[in-house]
Write an enzyme that holds these catalytic residues in place. Structure first.
Site, short mmCIF file in Angstrom:
data_model
loop_
_atom_site.label_atom_id
_atom_site.label_comp_id
_atom_site.label_asym_id
_atom_site.label_seq_id
_atom_site.Cartn_x
_atom_site.Cartn_y
_atom_site.Cartn_z
N TYR A 135 -104.24 10.06 -5.59
CA TYR A 135 -105.46 10.50 -4.89
C TYR A 135 -105.17 10.91 -3.45
O TYR A 135 -105.97 11.63 -2.86
CB TYR A 135 -106.52 9.38 -4.90
CG TYR A 135 -107.18 9.16 -6.25
CD1 TYR A 135 -106.77 9.86 -7.38
CD2 TYR A 135 -108.20 8.24 -6.40
CE1 TYR A 135 -107.35 9.64 -8.61
CE2 TYR A 135 -108.80 8.01 -7.63
CZ TYR A 135 -108.37 8.72 -8.73
OH TYR A 135 -108.97 8.50 -9.95
N LYS A 185 -97.62 2.80 -16.28
CA LYS A 185 -97.26 3.78 -17.32
C LYS A 185 -95.76 4.02 -17.15
O LYS A 185 -95.32 5.16 -16.97
CB LYS A 185 -98.10 5.04 -17.13
CG LYS A 185 -97.98 6.08 -18.23
CD LYS A 185 -98.61 5.67 -19.53
CE LYS A 185 -98.40 6.73 -20.59
NZ LYS A 185 -98.80 6.29 -21.95
N ASP A 217 -102.64 2.99 -21.32
CA ASP A 217 -103.39 3.42 -22.51
C ASP A 217 -103.74 2.21 -23.38
O ASP A 217 -104.86 2.08 -23.88
CB ASP A 217 -102.62 4.48 -23.30
CG ASP A 217 -101.13 4.20 -23.41
OD1 ASP A 217 -100.63 3.30 -22.71
OD2 ASP A 217 -100.45 4.89 -24.19
N ASP A 241 -109.36 3.14 -10.98
CA ASP A 241 -110.63 3.85 -10.92
C ASP A 241 -111.27 3.85 -12.31
O ASP A 241 -112.45 3.52 -12.50
CB ASP A 241 -110.35 5.29 -10.45
CG ASP A 241 -111.60 6.07 -10.12
OD1 ASP A 241 -112.69 5.50 -10.20
OD2 ASP A 241 -111.47 7.26 -9.79
N ASP A 245 -114.28 0.91 -14.00
CA ASP A 245 -115.57 1.37 -14.55
C ASP A 245 -115.71 0.95 -16.01
O ASP A 245 -116.79 0.55 -16.45
CB ASP A 245 -115.70 2.89 -14.43
CG ASP A 245 -116.41 3.31 -13.16
OD1 ASP A 245 -116.53 2.46 -12.25
OD2 ASP A 245 -116.83 4.47 -13.07
#
Ligand code: NAD
Length: 350
Positions: A135, A185, A217, A241, A245
Site C-alpha cells: 500500500y 504467502k 489463501d 485489510d 473485514d
C-alpha cells in the site's frame, strides 16, 4: 491519563457520549478533552484535521474516535474530505499496529450468516500492520510500456517493521490464550518469506506463546470453516485489510466491534470498526457498544488497566444477557432500546 475525544460525524457524537459516560463512571481520574475531526472540522475550519486537534491528539496518551464521513462531503476536493483527517491523524501519530477483535457473544450467534455452532463464542484478534507493505511501497504507478498500459506496485517490508508488529501480536497473545498464527504467502512472495523468517525469530523471544504459520489463501478458508481455531492472527497490511473485514463479518454485527491502532509506545487511537452511519444519524438508535468496547481496549492497551477493561466488557456481556438490544442486533423477544438507554444499561451493569 489524558484522552483526546473526537466525536466526528454522523452517529459519532451519539455513540461517543455513551463511551464517555462509561469512562467517567469508572472514576479513574481520566482527563478528557474534545476536538473536531472529519466533516464537522471541514465545515468549521476548512480542514478535516485542524491544528487545534493535532495539538490535542499529539499531547494526549490516547485518542477516542467516533467515526467520520457522510454524503455531504463526498464531492469535496480531496484535501477537504473527512477520510483525509483520519489518514492524517493515523500517519502523524505513527500508528503502525491495527488490532481488531472479532468477538461473537453467544447471545448474538444468530446475527452471523454462519451456523451458530461454528461461530458461537468466537473470540479472535486480528493484528494488521498498518503503515508498510504494497500500500505504501515505491515505485508504483501506471505507465505506457511497449505500447500498452502497465500498472505496478511494490511490496516491501524491512525486518524491523516485521519484528515490531510481531512483537505487538505476541504481547497481545500473552493477555489472551497465548497462540499466534502468522499469515503470509511465502511460497510465492520473497517479501513474505522474510516475514516468516522474522516471525520465527521473534517467536523464539516468546517461548510461552505458541506460534503457527498459515498461507493467506488457507487462512481465508479456515476463517470461514473453523474460525475458533484462532486466537491472535498477525499479518501484513494488504492481507490484514482483507482478513480483518472477513473476520468481522463472521460476527454479523458491525455495531459490536471495537478497534485499536497503536504506536511503538502503546499510545493509541481507539474507534469502532463501523462508519458514521449517516442513514441513522441523529435518531438516537445507533448501537454504542462498539465504541464502549473501544474505550475498554484503550484501558487495556494504553493504560494497562486490565481490571477496568474487564469491568466494561463484563458489563456489556451482562446487558446482552439481560436481553437489551439496539435495532441492529434486535431479535424478537428481546428488549429494543436506543443509544442512550443502552448506555444506561451498561452503566447500571457496571
Ligand atoms: P457504516 O459502517 O457507516 O454503515 C453501514 C451500515 O451499518 C448502515 O446501515 C448503518 O446504519 C449500520 N451501522 C453502522 N454502525 C452502526 C451502529 N453503531 N449501530 C447501528 N447500525 C450501525 O458504513 P458506510 O455506510 O459504508 O459508510 C458511511 C460513512 O462512514 C461514509 O462516509 C464512510 O466514508 C464513513 N466511514 C467512516 C469510517 C471511520 O470513521 N473509521 C469507517 C467506515 C466508513
Amino acid at each position: 491519563m489524558k484522552i483526546c475525544v473526537l466525536p466526528g460525524d454522523g452517529i459519532g457524537p451519539e455513540i461517543i457520549a455513551e463511551a464517555v459516560r462509561v469512562l467517567k463512571a469508572l472514576d479513574l481520574g481520566i482527563e478528557m478533552e474534545e476536538a473536531m475531526l472529519g466533516g464537522c472540522a471541514v465545515d468549521a475550519t476548512g480542514s478535516p484535521y485542524p491544528d487545534a486537534t493535532q495539538k490535542l491528539a499529539q499531547a494526549a496518551d490516547a485518542v477516542l474516535l467516533g467515526a467520520v464521513g457522510g454524503p455531504q462531503w463526498d464531492n469535496n476536493p480531496r484535501e477537504q474530505r473527512p477520510e483525509r483527517g483520519l489518514l492524517g491523524i493515523r500517519k502523524q501519530l505513527g500508528l503502525f499496529a491495527n488490532l481488531r477483535p472479532a468477538i461473537l457473544y453467544p447471545e448474538l450467534a444468530n446475527a452471523s450468516t454462519l451456523k451458530p455452532e461454528v461461530v458461537a463464542g468466537l473470540d479472535i484478534l486480528i493484528v494488521r500492520e498498518l503503515t508498510g507493505d504494497i500500500y505504501f511501497g515505491q515505485p508504483r504507478g501506471i505507465e505506457t510500456r511497449n505500447g500498452e498500459r502497465f500498472g505496478f506496485n511494490t511490496m516491501h517490508y524491512t525486518e524491523s517493521e516485521i519484528r515490531r508488529i510481531l512483537r505487538v501480536a505476541f504481547e497481545a497473545a500473552r493477555k489472551r490464550n497465548r497462540k499466534v498464527c502468522s499469515v503470509d504467502k511465502m511460497n510465492v512472495l520473497e517479501c513474505t518469506q522474510l516475514w516468516r523468517d522474522v516471525a520465527i525469530e521473534t517467536g523464539r523471544e516468546h517461548p510461552d506463546v505458541e506460534l503457527s504459520h498459515m498461507l493467506v489463501d488457507n487462512a481465508a478458508m479456515q476463517l470461514v470453516k473453523n474460525p475458533k481455531q484462532f486466537d491472535v492472527m498477525v499479518t501484513g497490511n494488504m492481507f490484514g485489510d482483507i482478513l480483518s473485514d472477513e473476520a468481522s463479518m463472521l460476527t454479523g454485527s458491525i455495531g459490536m466491534l471495537p478497534s485499536a491502532s497503536l504506536d511503538a509506545n502503546n499510545k493509541g487511537l481507539y474507534e469502532p470498526s463501523h462508519g458514521s452511519a449517516p442513514d441513522i444519524a441523529g435518531k438516537g438508535v445507533a448501537n454504542p457498544l462498539a465504541t464502549i468496547l473501544s474505550a475498554a481496549m484503550m484501558l487495556r492497551y494504553t493504560f494497562a488497566d486490565e481490571a477496568a477493561a474487564g469491568r466494561i466488557e463484563g458489563a456489556v456481556k451482562k446487558v446482552l444477557a439481560q436481553g437489551f438490544r439496539t435495532g441492529d442486533i434486535y431479535e424478537p423477544g428481546m428488549t429494543k432500546v436506543g443509544t442512550r438507554e443502552m448506555g444506561d444499561a451498561v452503566l447500571a451493569a457496571l
